[in-house]
Scaffold this active site. Sequence first.
Site, PDB file in Angstrom:
ATOM      1  N   GLN A  46      12.230  52.737  -2.009  1.00 24.37           N
ATOM      2  CA  GLN A  46      13.087  53.870  -1.690  1.00 24.37           C
ATOM      3  C   GLN A  46      14.230  53.510  -0.741  1.00 24.37           C
ATOM      4  OE1 GLN A  46       9.328  56.260  -0.818  1.00 24.37           O
ATOM      5  NE2 GLN A  46      10.720  57.867  -1.478  1.00 24.37           N
ATOM      6  N   ARG A 103       7.366  52.703  10.281  1.00 24.73           N
ATOM      7  CA  ARG A 103       6.489  52.446   9.145  1.00 24.73           C
ATOM      8  C   ARG A 103       7.340  52.067   7.932  1.00 24.73           C
ATOM      9  NH1 ARG A 103       3.631  56.319   5.010  1.00 24.73           N
ATOM     10  NH2 ARG A 103       2.378  54.757   3.947  1.00 24.73           N
ATOM     11  N   HIS A 147       3.097  50.452  -1.670  1.00 21.64           N
ATOM     12  CA  HIS A 147       3.641  51.808  -1.689  1.00 21.64           C
ATOM     13  C   HIS A 147       4.250  52.067  -3.069  1.00 21.64           C
ATOM     14  CE1 HIS A 147       5.332  55.200   0.961  1.00 21.64           C
ATOM     15  NE2 HIS A 147       5.597  55.531  -0.294  1.00 21.64           N
ATOM     16  N   ASN A 192      -0.643  53.180   0.026  1.00 24.81           N
ATOM     17  CA  ASN A 192      -0.079  54.498   0.285  1.00 24.81           C
ATOM     18  C   ASN A 192      -0.420  55.430  -0.871  1.00 24.81           C
ATOM     19  OD1 ASN A 192       1.980  56.348   1.752  1.00 24.81           O
ATOM     20  ND2 ASN A 192       2.642  56.385  -0.384  1.00 24.81           N
ATOM     21  N   GLU A 193      -1.131  56.497  -0.560  1.00 25.44           N
ATOM     22  CA  GLU A 193      -1.402  57.583  -1.497  1.00 25.44           C
ATOM     23  C   GLU A 193      -1.942  57.137  -2.855  1.00 25.44           C
ATOM     24  OE1 GLU A 193       1.832  60.832   0.169  1.00 25.44           O
ATOM     25  OE2 GLU A 193       2.274  59.772  -1.696  1.00 25.44           O
ATOM     26  N   ASN A 333      -0.867  61.626   5.054  1.00 24.43           N
ATOM     27  CA  ASN A 333       0.448  62.170   4.727  1.00 24.43           C
ATOM     28  C   ASN A 333       0.267  63.661   4.449  1.00 24.43           C
ATOM     29  OD1 ASN A 333       1.361  59.568   4.879  1.00 24.43           O
ATOM     30  ND2 ASN A 333       1.816  59.346   2.696  1.00 24.43           N
ATOM     31  N   TYR A 335       2.371  67.403   3.765  1.00 20.43           N
ATOM     32  CA  TYR A 335       3.587  68.163   3.542  1.00 20.43           C
ATOM     33  C   TYR A 335       3.338  69.639   3.278  1.00 20.43           C
ATOM     34  CZ  TYR A 335       6.097  63.726   3.054  1.00 20.43           C
ATOM     35  OH  TYR A 335       6.652  62.505   3.296  1.00 20.43           O
ATOM     36  N   GLU A 407       3.041  60.433   7.350  1.00 23.34           N
ATOM     37  CA  GLU A 407       4.226  61.083   6.775  1.00 23.34           C
ATOM     38  C   GLU A 407       4.105  62.589   6.963  1.00 23.34           C
ATOM     39  OE1 GLU A 407       5.268  60.337   2.693  1.00 23.34           O
ATOM     40  OE2 GLU A 407       4.793  58.207   2.842  1.00 23.34           O
ATOM     41  N   TRP A 456       8.886  61.717   7.829  1.00 23.16           N
ATOM     42  CA  TRP A 456       9.509  61.257   6.586  1.00 23.16           C
ATOM     43  C   TRP A 456      10.744  62.134   6.367  1.00 23.16           C
ATOM     44  CZ3 TRP A 456       8.538  57.203   3.325  1.00 23.16           C
ATOM     45  CH2 TRP A 456       9.366  57.136   2.208  1.00 23.16           C
ATOM     46  N   GLU A 463      14.191  59.364  -3.891  1.00 28.88           N
ATOM     47  CA  GLU A 463      12.950  60.132  -3.853  1.00 28.88           C
ATOM     48  C   GLU A 463      12.274  60.170  -5.229  1.00 28.88           C
ATOM     49  OE1 GLU A 463      11.085  61.304  -1.607  1.00 28.88           O
ATOM     50  OE2 GLU A 463      12.325  61.021   0.183  1.00 28.88           O
ATOM     51  N   TRP A 464      11.878  58.984  -5.697  1.00 24.38           N
ATOM     52  CA  TRP A 464      11.071  58.826  -6.905  1.00 24.38           C
ATOM     53  C   TRP A 464      11.661  59.587  -8.096  1.00 24.38           C
ATOM     54  CZ3 TRP A 464       8.863  54.622  -5.753  1.00 24.38           C
ATOM     55  CH2 TRP A 464       8.332  54.395  -4.478  1.00 24.38           C
ATOM     56  N   PHE A 472      15.226  64.065   2.264  1.00 26.52           N
ATOM     57  CA  PHE A 472      14.215  64.247   3.302  1.00 26.52           C
ATOM     58  C   PHE A 472      14.622  63.604   4.624  1.00 26.52           C
ATOM     59  CE2 PHE A 472      11.626  65.399  -0.251  1.00 26.52           C
ATOM     60  CZ  PHE A 472      10.545  66.127   0.252  1.00 26.52           C
TER      61      PHE A 472
END
Length: 524
Positions: A46, A103, A147, A192-193, A333, A335, A407, A456, A463-464, A472
């Site tokens: 990213q 990070r 990630h 990550n995730e 993380n 949100y 995040e 974040w 953003e993907w 963000f």
Amino acid sequence: MALDKICYVALLISGFLYVTVGDGVEFSRKAFPSNFVFGVASSAYQYEGGYIEDRKGLSNWDVFSHLPGKIADGKNGDIAADEYHRYKEDVEIMVEMGVDVYRFSIAWSRIFPQGSGEMNPLGVQYYNNLIDALLSKGIQPFVTLYHYDIPQTLEVQYGSWLNPQIIKDFANYAEACYRMFGDRVKYWTTFNEPNVFTLKGYSEGNYPPSRCSSPFGNCTAGNSSTEPYTVGHNVLRAHASAVDIYRRKYQGHQGGLIGIVISTEWYEPLTNAPEDADAADRILAFHNAWFLDPIVLGEYPPIMQKLVGKRMPKITEELRHKLHGSFDFLGLNYYSAFYARDASYFVNSPIRDFHRDSLTTLTAEKDGTLIGPLMYPPHMTSVPYGIEKVVDYIKNRYSNPLVFITESGFGNERNDNLPLLQVLNDTFRADCIENTLKYLSKTIRNGANVRGYFFWSLLDNFEWLFGYSSKFGMYHIDLKDELQRYPKLSAYWYRSFLKGNTAVHEEEFLREYVGRHEGNDNLT
């Protein structure tokens, strides 16, 4: 600097510079323990760009983002925020902001262009340079090994995470990173995730490698009912191996900590009905505990084993021994939050996937009201109080482990046709940070063992699936002007907060803003 210009700008943003405390109580960094660290977060694909520069190999996202129709704005991460060339500038931004930790993730394909075998010294040098630049300014690196991005060669050669061969290759890559960077890196996370990329890549099919099955997605190959669980199991095995290597060979003399980062959400029952309360409990297990239970407790959540049945891989005694306790801290993380509604009728469905297996459906709306302010991407809402709920859930389920909030943030839609001042006036993001931190400080006061918070993100970035249409960052990236970085109001808020103040002062913001942009015709 003309006073009339300052006054004119003040009229445009009057009322938007002070972030209210709400209950009148002063709120600053002093509300947190003295050993609590604050930072910002990023990821390699990213941020970095330089996608085939200096012998870097292609990653899965390098390939995927170039396919037509995959990314909302039709763009890719070839340049991203160009941190590969501008890392020194970004480190200076962090210094000015006053963060303790940064990070970031390492691009596997920059270290091993083919996934294994010959190492790329130019890729190693880049991360050495970044780490040294951070440390020279008193900022600790907080490094994620994986990630979302994997060398594309491993996907082509043997199907990456569907094949147990990946465990050996990931362990080799992880050990190389410990060996080369571990003398200076004191915080490591393996993944990550994993509860996100397993589902999006192997159930829904909208992340690489785009595997799924009907009716859950339109992919050329895959099985949505089995592959997410197979991939998740291999990720857990790879995590256990990487942690084992670190503890046996490096942790003793390097003195670092290692953990994993999980996507967490909070779920409220849609109604007071017991079946909706049960649905909320189920989806908490399926989403939040899927990877954490094996790592902390040594076994998959009981409700998942029951509902998934034979499709859920078994954790052998040997694997349980390696998994159980394979963390020094947990990264969370957070949100958003959702309402959970019972969907027990799925139990009789002849076609099952992860979402149907939980016998739960989700909604962000109740009685015509959203659970929180709408974010961009538009399926997400900002629900600051949920961070307290999630941390308490982790505290109670796992006997209060050491936690970092790795995040948390707020996204909005990019609109480059707005005057620059309006683009930078992100009061909603500053409000989100403040309110989230308030709830976080509350749960810490009540005994939760949380040691850090990462916003974040530092910069607007790729953003993907949403490309550059979703923002963000606390810094605006001007895509039309050589990726210039411009601080938003949220950056001023965070900087002021980290310096122990309780508000962003209007005069400070105006003077700095006008000073930075004197002569800019796009000022207003």
